[in-house]
Design a protein around this motif. Structure first.
Motif, PDB file in Angstrom:
ATOM      1  N   TYR A   1       4.679   0.586  -7.126  1.00  0.00           N
ATOM      2  CA  TYR A   1       3.182   1.187  -7.110  1.00  0.00           C
ATOM      3  C   TYR A   1       2.785   1.377  -5.362  1.00  0.00           C
ATOM      4  O   TYR A   1       2.120   2.269  -5.191  1.00  0.00           O
ATOM      5  CB  TYR A   1       2.045   0.337  -7.901  1.00  0.00           C
ATOM      6  CG  TYR A   1       1.721  -0.832  -7.204  1.00  0.00           C
ATOM      7  CD1 TYR A   1       0.683  -1.069  -6.284  1.00  0.00           C
ATOM      8  CD2 TYR A   1       2.605  -2.116  -7.694  1.00  0.00           C
ATOM      9  CE1 TYR A   1       0.533  -2.379  -5.956  1.00  0.00           C
ATOM     10  CE2 TYR A   1       2.369  -3.417  -7.192  1.00  0.00           C
ATOM     11  CZ  TYR A   1       1.112  -3.317  -6.030  1.00  0.00           C
ATOM     12  OH  TYR A   1       0.796  -4.561  -5.788  1.00  0.00           O
ATOM     13  N   GLN A   2       3.363   0.415  -4.701  1.00  0.00           N
ATOM     14  CA  GLN A   2       2.909   0.660  -3.332  1.00  0.00           C
ATOM     15  C   GLN A   2       3.838   1.798  -2.641  1.00  0.00           C
ATOM     16  O   GLN A   2       3.193   2.528  -1.750  1.00  0.00           O
ATOM     17  CB  GLN A   2       3.255  -0.696  -2.517  1.00  0.00           C
ATOM     18  CG  GLN A   2       2.477  -1.710  -3.050  1.00  0.00           C
ATOM     19  CD  GLN A   2       2.826  -3.188  -2.496  1.00  0.00           C
ATOM     20  OE1 GLN A   2       4.210  -3.296  -2.336  1.00  0.00           O
ATOM     21  NE2 GLN A   2       1.860  -3.892  -2.064  1.00  0.00           N
ATOM     22  N   LEU A   3       4.946   2.035  -3.039  1.00  0.00           N
ATOM     23  CA  LEU A   3       5.705   3.314  -2.515  1.00  0.00           C
ATOM     24  C   LEU A   3       4.907   4.477  -3.105  1.00  0.00           C
ATOM     25  O   LEU A   3       4.857   5.267  -2.374  1.00  0.00           O
ATOM     26  CB  LEU A   3       6.973   3.051  -3.266  1.00  0.00           C
ATOM     27  CG  LEU A   3       7.753   2.047  -2.569  1.00  0.00           C
ATOM     28  CD1 LEU A   3       9.424   2.041  -3.345  1.00  0.00           C
ATOM     29  CD2 LEU A   3       7.917   2.750  -1.066  1.00  0.00           C
ATOM     30  N   ASN A   4       4.324   4.444  -4.006  1.00  0.00           N
ATOM     31  CA  ASN A   4       3.667   5.588  -4.766  1.00  0.00           C
ATOM     32  C   ASN A   4       2.402   6.008  -3.869  1.00  0.00           C
ATOM     33  O   ASN A   4       2.155   7.021  -3.529  1.00  0.00           O
ATOM     34  CB  ASN A   4       3.048   5.392  -6.212  1.00  0.00           C
ATOM     35  CG  ASN A   4       4.500   5.617  -7.313  1.00  0.00           C
ATOM     36  OD1 ASN A   4       5.513   6.147  -6.810  1.00  0.00           O
ATOM     37  ND2 ASN A   4       4.045   4.935  -8.423  1.00  0.00           N
TER      38      ASN A   4
ATOM     39  N   ALA B   1      -8.234   3.908  -3.570  1.00  0.00           N
ATOM     40  CA  ALA B   1      -8.986   2.960  -4.196  1.00  0.00           C
ATOM     41  C   ALA B   1      -8.275   2.075  -5.097  1.00  0.00           C
ATOM     42  O   ALA B   1      -7.829   2.651  -6.158  1.00  0.00           O
ATOM     43  CB  ALA B   1     -10.505   3.714  -5.001  1.00  0.00           C
ATOM     44  N   ASP B   2      -8.360   0.883  -5.092  1.00  0.00           N
ATOM     45  CA  ASP B   2      -7.468  -0.048  -6.103  1.00  0.00           C
ATOM     46  C   ASP B   2      -8.219  -1.534  -5.703  1.00  0.00           C
ATOM     47  O   ASP B   2      -8.921  -1.482  -4.846  1.00  0.00           O
ATOM     48  CB  ASP B   2      -5.968  -0.329  -5.236  1.00  0.00           C
ATOM     49  CG  ASP B   2      -5.100  -0.288  -6.540  1.00  0.00           C
ATOM     50  OD1 ASP B   2      -5.534  -0.907  -7.509  1.00  0.00           O
ATOM     51  OD2 ASP B   2      -3.937  -0.105  -6.176  1.00  0.00           O
ATOM     52  N   GLN B   3      -7.833  -2.272  -6.697  1.00  0.00           N
ATOM     53  CA  GLN B   3      -8.193  -3.568  -6.665  1.00  0.00           C
ATOM     54  C   GLN B   3      -7.853  -4.422  -5.404  1.00  0.00           C
ATOM     55  O   GLN B   3      -6.650  -4.097  -4.876  1.00  0.00           O
ATOM     56  CB  GLN B   3      -7.735  -4.304  -7.880  1.00  0.00           C
ATOM     57  CG  GLN B   3      -8.161  -3.802  -9.342  1.00  0.00           C
ATOM     58  CD  GLN B   3      -7.634  -4.640 -10.451  1.00  0.00           C
ATOM     59  OE1 GLN B   3      -6.571  -5.164 -10.157  1.00  0.00           O
ATOM     60  NE2 GLN B   3      -7.895  -4.098 -11.568  1.00  0.00           N
ATOM     61  N   MET B   4      -8.455  -5.185  -5.153  1.00  0.00           N
ATOM     62  CA  MET B   4      -8.482  -6.034  -3.816  1.00  0.00           C
ATOM     63  C   MET B   4      -7.187  -6.821  -4.296  1.00  0.00           C
ATOM     64  O   MET B   4      -6.573  -7.370  -5.132  1.00  0.00           O
ATOM     65  CB  MET B   4      -9.388  -7.014  -3.654  1.00  0.00           C
ATOM     66  CG  MET B   4     -11.007  -6.324  -3.165  1.00  0.00           C
ATOM     67  SD  MET B   4     -12.055  -7.555  -3.035  1.00  0.00           S
ATOM     68  CE  MET B   4     -11.587  -8.415  -1.654  1.00  0.00           C
ATOM     69  N   GLY B   5      -6.354  -6.948  -3.001  1.00  0.00           N
ATOM     70  CA  GLY B   5      -5.043  -7.773  -3.265  1.00  0.00           C
ATOM     71  C   GLY B   5      -3.845  -7.098  -3.509  1.00  0.00           C
ATOM     72  O   GLY B   5      -2.669  -7.654  -3.761  1.00  0.00           O
ATOM     73  N   LEU B   6      -3.765  -5.695  -3.761  1.00  0.00           N
ATOM     74  CA  LEU B   6      -2.846  -4.996  -4.272  1.00  0.00           C
ATOM     75  C   LEU B   6      -2.036  -4.380  -2.952  1.00  0.00           C
ATOM     76  O   LEU B   6      -0.878  -3.780  -3.389  1.00  0.00           O
ATOM     77  CB  LEU B   6      -2.932  -3.869  -5.347  1.00  0.00           C
ATOM     78  CG  LEU B   6      -3.634  -4.597  -6.623  1.00  0.00           C
ATOM     79  CD1 LEU B   6      -3.943  -3.496  -7.711  1.00  0.00           C
ATOM     80  CD2 LEU B   6      -2.411  -5.433  -7.148  1.00  0.00           C
ATOM     81  N   GLY B   7      -2.546  -4.557  -1.894  1.00  0.00           N
ATOM     82  CA  GLY B   7      -1.628  -4.000  -0.672  1.00  0.00           C
ATOM     83  C   GLY B   7      -2.003  -2.751  -0.026  1.00  0.00           C
ATOM     84  O   GLY B   7      -1.026  -1.873   0.193  1.00  0.00           O
ATOM     85  N   LYS B   8      -3.478  -2.251  -0.227  1.00  0.00           N
ATOM     86  CA  LYS B   8      -3.847  -1.291   0.440  1.00  0.00           C
ATOM     87  C   LYS B   8      -3.289  -1.262   2.030  1.00  0.00           C
ATOM     88  O   LYS B   8      -3.069  -0.023   2.623  1.00  0.00           O
ATOM     89  CB  LYS B   8      -5.241  -0.892   0.252  1.00  0.00           C
ATOM     90  CG  LYS B   8      -5.685  -0.547  -1.252  1.00  0.00           C
ATOM     91  CD  LYS B   8      -7.108  -0.252  -1.385  1.00  0.00           C
ATOM     92  CE  LYS B   8      -7.992  -1.618  -1.032  1.00  0.00           C
ATOM     93  NZ  LYS B   8      -7.455  -2.865  -2.064  1.00  0.00           N
TER      94      LYS B   8
END
Length: 188
Positions: free
Chosen positions: A14-17, A31-38
């Protein structure tokens, strides 16, 4: 300034995406949940842009409380790439804005305070706003300063849901893609 030659850890699918999403766009809101690597996704996407456009400069704007985190993540995820935190006296900051450093890291307050200097001395391939909800008030001096930053690419990151107010979204999109929506916006 910091550079490192450490090995970059692998990213999750998902980070590669997210990296592909950012690096393929000039205007993006991640925009993503906190802690998922933005942060990691943005740094990796900046590396991709830099490979595609040698000499490209980036500016990362974040709350002052997160600047140390950005520095740590840059050291981990962008080894070998030079970066500087914008700090110091007025003269120090004026010099930094004009330096050909690949990545500058600054707080929202510094950008607001140095807006005139930035507009005269700097040009960025990419400007990344972390915690982009900081510019949700379209008439705030911080929002206005961010919207006039000279750039080719505009990326906004947020892990905090924007409130259910149209003007909040309009302001963030006024940075991401100027002219896309204009309800409630003052001309910058």
């Amino acid at each position: 300034m910091s550079t490192s030659t450490a090995t970059v850890p692998p990213l999750r699918d998902y980070q590669l995406n997210g990296v592909s999403f950012l690096s393929e766009r000039t205007h993006a809101l991640l925009a993503d949940q906190m802690g998922l690597g933005k942060t990691v996704q943005a740094i990796t996407a900046l590396r991709v842009v830099r490979r595609q456009t040698p000499g490209a400069r980036a500016l990362i704007v974040a709350p002052a409380s997160l600047l140390r985190n950005w520095e740590e993540e840059l050291a981990r995820w962008a080894p070998g790439m030079a970066w500087r935190r914008v700090a110091g006296t007025d003269a120090d900051r004026r010099a930094l804005w004009g330096m050909p450093v690949p990545i500058l890291v600054a707080s929202y307050e510094q950008v607001r305070r140095d807006t005139d200097v930035i507009r005269r001395q700097a040009r960025f391939e990419t400007v990344v706003l972390d915690e982009a909800q900081r510019i949700k008030n379209p008439s705030s001096s911080t929002s206005l300063a961010c919207r006039v930053l000279p750039r080719e690419r505009s990326w906004a990151l947020t892990g905090t849901p924007l409130e259910n107010c149209v003007e909040d979204m309009v302001s963030v999109f006024g940075f991401v893609m100027p002219g896309l929506v204009s309800r409630g916006m003052n001309a910058a």
